[in-house]
Scaffold this motif. Sequence first.
Motif, mmCIF file in Angstrom:
data_model
loop_
_atom_site.group_PDB
_atom_site.id
_atom_site.type_symbol
_atom_site.label_atom_id
_atom_site.label_comp_id
_atom_site.label_asym_id
_atom_site.label_seq_id
_atom_site.Cartn_x
_atom_site.Cartn_y
_atom_site.Cartn_z
ATOM 1 N N VAL A 193 -11.995 7.395 -9.084
ATOM 2 C CA VAL A 193 -12.112 6.003 -9.533
ATOM 3 C C VAL A 193 -13.473 5.428 -9.155
ATOM 4 C CG1 VAL A 193 -11.222 3.670 -9.219
ATOM 5 C CG2 VAL A 193 -9.632 5.588 -9.459
ATOM 6 N N GLN A 194 -14.126 4.792 -10.104
ATOM 7 C CA GLN A 194 -15.424 4.177 -9.865
ATOM 8 C C GLN A 194 -15.380 2.661 -10.030
ATOM 9 O OE1 GLN A 194 -18.089 5.877 -8.788
ATOM 10 N NE2 GLN A 194 -16.860 7.757 -8.793
ATOM 11 N N LEU A 195 -14.561 2.173 -10.947
ATOM 12 C CA LEU A 195 -14.552 0.753 -11.282
ATOM 13 C C LEU A 195 -13.149 0.177 -11.139
ATOM 14 C CD1 LEU A 195 -16.671 0.953 -14.569
ATOM 15 C CD2 LEU A 195 -17.492 0.277 -12.293
ATOM 16 N N LEU A 196 -13.077 -1.095 -10.719
ATOM 17 C CA LEU A 196 -11.782 -1.761 -10.620
ATOM 18 C C LEU A 196 -11.106 -1.860 -11.982
ATOM 19 C CD1 LEU A 196 -12.400 -4.714 -8.122
ATOM 20 C CD2 LEU A 196 -11.252 -2.534 -7.711
ATOM 21 N N GLU A 197 -11.905 -1.958 -13.026
ATOM 22 C CA GLU A 197 -11.331 -2.042 -14.369
ATOM 23 C C GLU A 197 -10.492 -0.807 -14.689
ATOM 24 O OE1 GLU A 197 -14.690 -4.899 -14.266
ATOM 25 O OE2 GLU A 197 -14.366 -2.842 -13.558
ATOM 26 N N GLU A 198 -10.899 0.352 -14.168
ATOM 27 C CA GLU A 198 -10.132 1.582 -14.383
ATOM 28 C C GLU A 198 -8.745 1.472 -13.743
ATOM 29 O OE1 GLU A 198 -12.383 5.346 -13.659
ATOM 30 O OE2 GLU A 198 -13.935 3.966 -12.980
ATOM 31 N N PRO A 222 -8.340 -3.907 -3.605
ATOM 32 C CA PRO A 222 -8.172 -2.552 -4.159
ATOM 33 C C PRO A 222 -9.188 -1.556 -3.632
ATOM 34 C CG PRO A 222 -7.965 -4.198 -5.897
ATOM 35 C CD PRO A 222 -8.419 -4.924 -4.672
ATOM 36 N N MET A 223 -10.466 -1.931 -3.557
ATOM 37 C CA MET A 223 -11.479 -0.970 -3.124
ATOM 38 C C MET A 223 -11.402 -0.696 -1.630
ATOM 39 S SD MET A 223 -12.669 0.247 -5.797
ATOM 40 C CE MET A 223 -13.671 1.441 -4.908
ATOM 41 N N GLN A 224 -10.989 -1.674 -0.823
ATOM 42 C CA GLN A 224 -10.762 -1.398 0.597
ATOM 43 C C GLN A 224 -9.678 -0.329 0.755
ATOM 44 O OE1 GLN A 224 -9.872 -5.437 1.857
ATOM 45 N NE2 GLN A 224 -11.790 -5.574 3.015
ATOM 46 N N TRP A 225 -8.638 -0.460 -0.032
ATOM 47 C CA TRP A 225 -7.532 0.502 0.019
ATOM 48 C C TRP A 225 -8.004 1.876 -0.454
ATOM 49 C CZ3 TRP A 225 -4.761 3.558 -3.344
ATOM 50 C CH2 TRP A 225 -3.509 4.008 -2.918
ATOM 51 N N ILE A 226 -8.767 1.915 -1.548
ATOM 52 C CA ILE A 226 -9.283 3.191 -2.073
ATOM 53 C C ILE A 226 -10.127 3.907 -1.033
ATOM 54 C CG2 ILE A 226 -10.931 4.194 -3.713
ATOM 55 C CD1 ILE A 226 -8.411 3.631 -5.125
ATOM 56 N N ARG A 230 -9.506 7.575 0.767
ATOM 57 C CA ARG A 230 -10.504 8.649 0.704
ATOM 58 C C ARG A 230 -10.867 9.129 2.108
ATOM 59 N NH1 ARG A 230 -14.450 5.973 -3.976
ATOM 60 N NH2 ARG A 230 -13.221 6.683 -5.773
ATOM 61 N N LEU A 231 -11.009 8.187 3.032
ATOM 62 C CA LEU A 231 -11.361 8.549 4.400
ATOM 63 C C LEU A 231 -10.242 9.320 5.084
ATOM 64 C CD1 LEU A 231 -13.161 5.270 5.485
ATOM 65 C CD2 LEU A 231 -14.195 7.558 5.449
ATOM 66 N N GLN A 232 -8.982 8.916 4.862
ATOM 67 C CA GLN A 232 -7.897 9.637 5.519
ATOM 68 C C GLN A 232 -7.787 11.058 4.979
ATOM 69 O OE1 GLN A 232 -4.382 7.233 4.792
ATOM 70 N NE2 GLN A 232 -3.727 8.481 3.069
ATOM 71 N N MET A 233 -8.070 11.258 3.691
ATOM 72 C CA MET A 233 -8.058 12.613 3.143
ATOM 73 C C MET A 233 -9.209 13.433 3.713
ATOM 74 S SD MET A 233 -6.771 15.046 1.346
ATOM 75 C CE MET A 233 -5.487 14.282 0.331
ATOM 76 N N SER A 234 -10.374 12.818 3.853
ATOM 77 C CA SER A 234 -11.507 13.546 4.427
ATOM 78 C C SER A 234 -11.216 13.926 5.877
ATOM 79 C CB SER A 234 -12.795 12.721 4.326
ATOM 80 O OG SER A 234 -12.751 11.575 5.153
ATOM 81 N N ALA A 235 -10.562 13.038 6.628
ATOM 82 C CA ALA A 235 -10.195 13.338 8.014
ATOM 83 C C ALA A 235 -9.243 14.526 8.079
ATOM 84 C CB ALA A 235 -9.573 12.108 8.670
ATOM 85 N N LEU A 236 -8.289 14.566 7.162
ATOM 86 C CA LEU A 236 -7.358 15.699 7.118
ATOM 87 C C LEU A 236 -8.094 16.994 6.812
ATOM 88 C CD1 LEU A 236 -4.295 16.651 7.003
ATOM 89 C CD2 LEU A 236 -4.544 16.421 4.520
#
Length: 285
Positions: A193-198, A222-226, A230-236
């Motif tokens: 995802v790049q844009l909130l519109e998506e 929304p972007m804070q959540w995104i 992403r960070l939690q997946m990178s940590a895993l």
Amino acid sequence: MYTLYDRFTLRGQHHIRTWEQEGQSWAAYSNYRQAAAHGLYIPQPVLNLVVRGEKRIYDGLQVHHLRAGDVFLIPSGSVLCSEILRPSEDYASINFFLPSDLLATQYAAAGTGKHLVGTTLTLSPSSQWQQLTQALLRDFRKEGGAPSYENMMDRVLHLLHRETITVKQALAGRPSVPMQQMMARLHKGIHEVQLLEEIAAMGNMSLATLKRRFRETYQCSPMQWIWAKRLQMSALLLRTTEQPVPEIAYSTGFADLSHFYRQFRRCFGMTPVQWRRGENELSSK
């Protein structure tokens, strides 16, 4: 990026036994004899009773370190990562799918105030939870049918009813139907995802409606959540794979490596390399 968790079978399980009600699984006993890692979107509430071994649950800025005897609540709409640690003994747990409609109605009607969605919680251990876990283990080991779904759910809901107001707020929370429709599509492509519109288009919402509903549901933009997911997946991935740090950053949706390093340090209080080495354990109980 994340897999829909609507059944109990997951990659890496050594053994699983499930109970069904009207063709739908409602409880399961499973065990692992090796380390395993999963990224999961969980649309309905799940109760996790840890029987043996240890695991980590990555939930945004928190990492819960669970051990035998812990009881863990995963509310509707959660997106999280689970790491079964390399065990000296096997890892085993019992999981329930909780009736989300009943819980949302019951606790909303009880006036629990603020509703929490996607906020995972470790419940306070008690002798009642331990007794329930031991009774369930005996039932899972028996040949033949499962115990009564209604009786067992009454027992589980009775114990949950005795928990804190925070637990009841988590049980009362449930994403709206448009948010559920959006999440059914978004969880697969959080890294793209790049844009909130998506995101808004996934739920057939306007941008203003998306922002309002996201704030109501997850208490953030929304972007804070995104970025948190992403960070939690990178940590895993840092803990469970040998992929180079840049490869992990790009695969989880970070186009700029310096941005990834800044965000990771801000979130976890250390660099990705320090995290990978396990120089500090970030956990909450």
